[in-house]
Design a protein around this motif. Structure first.
Motif, PDB file in Angstrom:
ATOM      1  N   ILE A 295      41.354  29.202  59.217  1.00 33.33           N
ATOM      2  CA  ILE A 295      41.911  28.380  60.497  1.00 33.33           C
ATOM      3  C   ILE A 295      41.324  27.264  60.691  1.00 33.33           C
ATOM      4  O   ILE A 295      41.592  26.204  60.922  1.00 33.33           O
ATOM      5  CB  ILE A 295      43.250  28.838  61.268  1.00 33.33           C
ATOM      6  CG1 ILE A 295      44.345  30.057  60.780  1.00 33.33           C
ATOM      7  CG2 ILE A 295      43.599  27.896  62.455  1.00 33.33           C
ATOM      8  CD1 ILE A 295      44.877  30.727  62.110  1.00 33.33           C
TER       9      ILE A 295
ATOM     10  N   LEU B 213      55.043  23.515  64.405  1.00 29.19           N
ATOM     11  CA  LEU B 213      55.080  21.573  63.962  1.00 29.19           C
ATOM     12  C   LEU B 213      55.622  21.177  63.503  1.00 29.19           C
ATOM     13  O   LEU B 213      55.905  20.216  62.902  1.00 29.19           O
ATOM     14  CB  LEU B 213      53.586  21.251  63.891  1.00 29.19           C
ATOM     15  CG  LEU B 213      52.601  22.208  65.041  1.00 29.19           C
ATOM     16  CD1 LEU B 213      51.083  21.210  64.305  1.00 29.19           C
ATOM     17  CD2 LEU B 213      53.170  21.451  66.680  1.00 29.19           C
TER      18      LEU B 213
ATOM     19  N   LEU C  30      43.709  24.291  59.737  1.00 28.25           N
ATOM     20  CA  LEU C  30      43.824  22.820  60.823  1.00 28.25           C
ATOM     21  C   LEU C  30      43.977  21.728  60.266  1.00 28.25           C
ATOM     22  O   LEU C  30      44.961  20.599  60.760  1.00 28.25           O
ATOM     23  CB  LEU C  30      43.165  22.983  61.974  1.00 28.25           C
ATOM     24  CG  LEU C  30      43.564  24.481  62.357  1.00 28.25           C
ATOM     25  CD1 LEU C  30      42.540  24.083  63.943  1.00 28.25           C
ATOM     26  CD2 LEU C  30      44.979  24.092  63.103  1.00 28.25           C
TER      27      LEU C  30
ATOM     28  N   MET D  46      51.714  27.592  58.876  1.00 33.10           N
ATOM     29  CA  MET D  46      50.583  27.753  60.251  1.00 33.10           C
ATOM     30  C   MET D  46      51.740  26.720  60.858  1.00 33.10           C
ATOM     31  O   MET D  46      51.544  27.280  62.094  1.00 33.10           O
ATOM     32  CB  MET D  46      48.775  27.689  59.801  1.00 33.10           C
ATOM     33  CG  MET D  46      48.811  27.494  60.980  1.00 33.10           C
ATOM     34  SD  MET D  46      46.909  26.463  60.218  1.00 33.10           S
ATOM     35  CE  MET D  46      47.502  24.805  60.725  1.00 33.10           C
ATOM     36  N   LEU D  47      51.814  25.556  60.269  1.00 34.93           N
ATOM     37  CA  LEU D  47      52.031  24.583  60.492  1.00 34.93           C
ATOM     38  C   LEU D  47      53.977  25.282  61.027  1.00 34.93           C
ATOM     39  O   LEU D  47      53.809  24.843  62.568  1.00 34.93           O
ATOM     40  CB  LEU D  47      52.994  23.770  60.099  1.00 34.93           C
ATOM     41  CG  LEU D  47      51.224  22.828  59.539  1.00 34.93           C
ATOM     42  CD1 LEU D  47      51.683  21.892  58.559  1.00 34.93           C
ATOM     43  CD2 LEU D  47      50.724  21.899  60.777  1.00 34.93           C
ATOM     44  N   TYR D  48      54.095  25.676  60.877  1.00 34.81           N
ATOM     45  CA  TYR D  48      56.000  26.695  60.908  1.00 34.81           C
ATOM     46  C   TYR D  48      55.306  27.637  61.766  1.00 34.81           C
ATOM     47  O   TYR D  48      56.571  27.304  62.928  1.00 34.81           O
ATOM     48  CB  TYR D  48      57.032  27.087  59.523  1.00 34.81           C
ATOM     49  CG  TYR D  48      57.784  27.633  59.744  1.00 34.81           C
ATOM     50  CD1 TYR D  48      58.929  26.614  60.156  1.00 34.81           C
ATOM     51  CD2 TYR D  48      58.158  28.708  60.224  1.00 34.81           C
ATOM     52  CE1 TYR D  48      59.940  27.058  60.183  1.00 34.81           C
ATOM     53  CE2 TYR D  48      59.042  29.574  60.420  1.00 34.81           C
ATOM     54  CZ  TYR D  48      60.464  28.905  60.512  1.00 34.81           C
ATOM     55  OH  TYR D  48      61.816  29.225  60.947  1.00 34.81           O
ATOM     56  N   ALA D  49      54.907  27.827  62.238  1.00 32.60           N
ATOM     57  CA  ALA D  49      54.256  29.076  62.813  1.00 32.60           C
ATOM     58  C   ALA D  49      54.504  28.801  64.535  1.00 32.60           C
ATOM     59  O   ALA D  49      54.330  29.199  66.001  1.00 32.60           O
ATOM     60  CB  ALA D  49      53.019  30.343  62.842  1.00 32.60           C
ATOM     61  N   LEU D  50      53.216  27.381  63.917  1.00 29.16           N
ATOM     62  CA  LEU D  50      52.959  26.820  65.306  1.00 29.16           C
ATOM     63  C   LEU D  50      54.223  25.849  65.566  1.00 29.16           C
ATOM     64  O   LEU D  50      54.090  25.742  67.459  1.00 29.16           O
ATOM     65  CB  LEU D  50      51.470  25.843  65.166  1.00 29.16           C
ATOM     66  CG  LEU D  50      50.777  26.747  65.122  1.00 29.16           C
ATOM     67  CD1 LEU D  50      49.032  25.940  64.661  1.00 29.16           C
ATOM     68  CD2 LEU D  50      49.772  27.718  66.553  1.00 29.16           C
TER      69      LEU D  50
END
Length: 86
Positions: free
Chosen positions: A2, A68, A15, A62-66
Motif C-alpha cells: 500500500i 473513495l 496509494l 483498496m479505493l473501494y475499501a477506503l
C-alpha cells in the motif's frame, strides 16, 4: 504494497496508483474504460514500469475499501461522494 517499500517504488505503491485512478474518474466509467484511461494517464506520465491489470484491480479494491469509489446502479465505477457534514 500500500505504501512504498524497499521493493516497491513510490509511484507503484497502491496509494499512488489509486490516486491516478481517482484522477481519471471525472464521470462514471466501466472497468474497461477506467483501465484504458488509467493506462493512457500512466504512459503520459512517462512512468517506465509497466503496471499490470491485477495491480490496477488491487488499487481499485483498496479505493473501494477506503470508501473513495463506489458503483452506480448500472455497475459503473465513480468517485464516492463525501457525506455532508452533520
Amino acid at each position: 504494497m500500500i505504501l512504498p517499500t524497499k521493493g516497491i517504488s513510490a509511484d507503484r505503491s497502491l496509494l499512488a496508483v489509486g490516486e491516478s485512478i481517482v484522477a481519471t474518474l471525472e464521470q462514471p466509467k466501466s472497468i474497461t474504460e477506467a483501465w484504458e484511461d488509467f493506462q493512457a494517464d500512466w504512459q503520459a506520465r512517462s512512468i517506465r514500469e509497466r503496471l499490470t491489470f491485477d495491480w490496477f484491480v488491487l488499487a481499485m479494491s483498496m479505493l473501494y475499501a477506503l470508501g473513495l469509489v463506489d458503483y452506480t446502479a448500472d455497475g459503473r465505477i465513480r468517485r464516492a461522494h463525501a457525506a455532508p457534514p452533520a
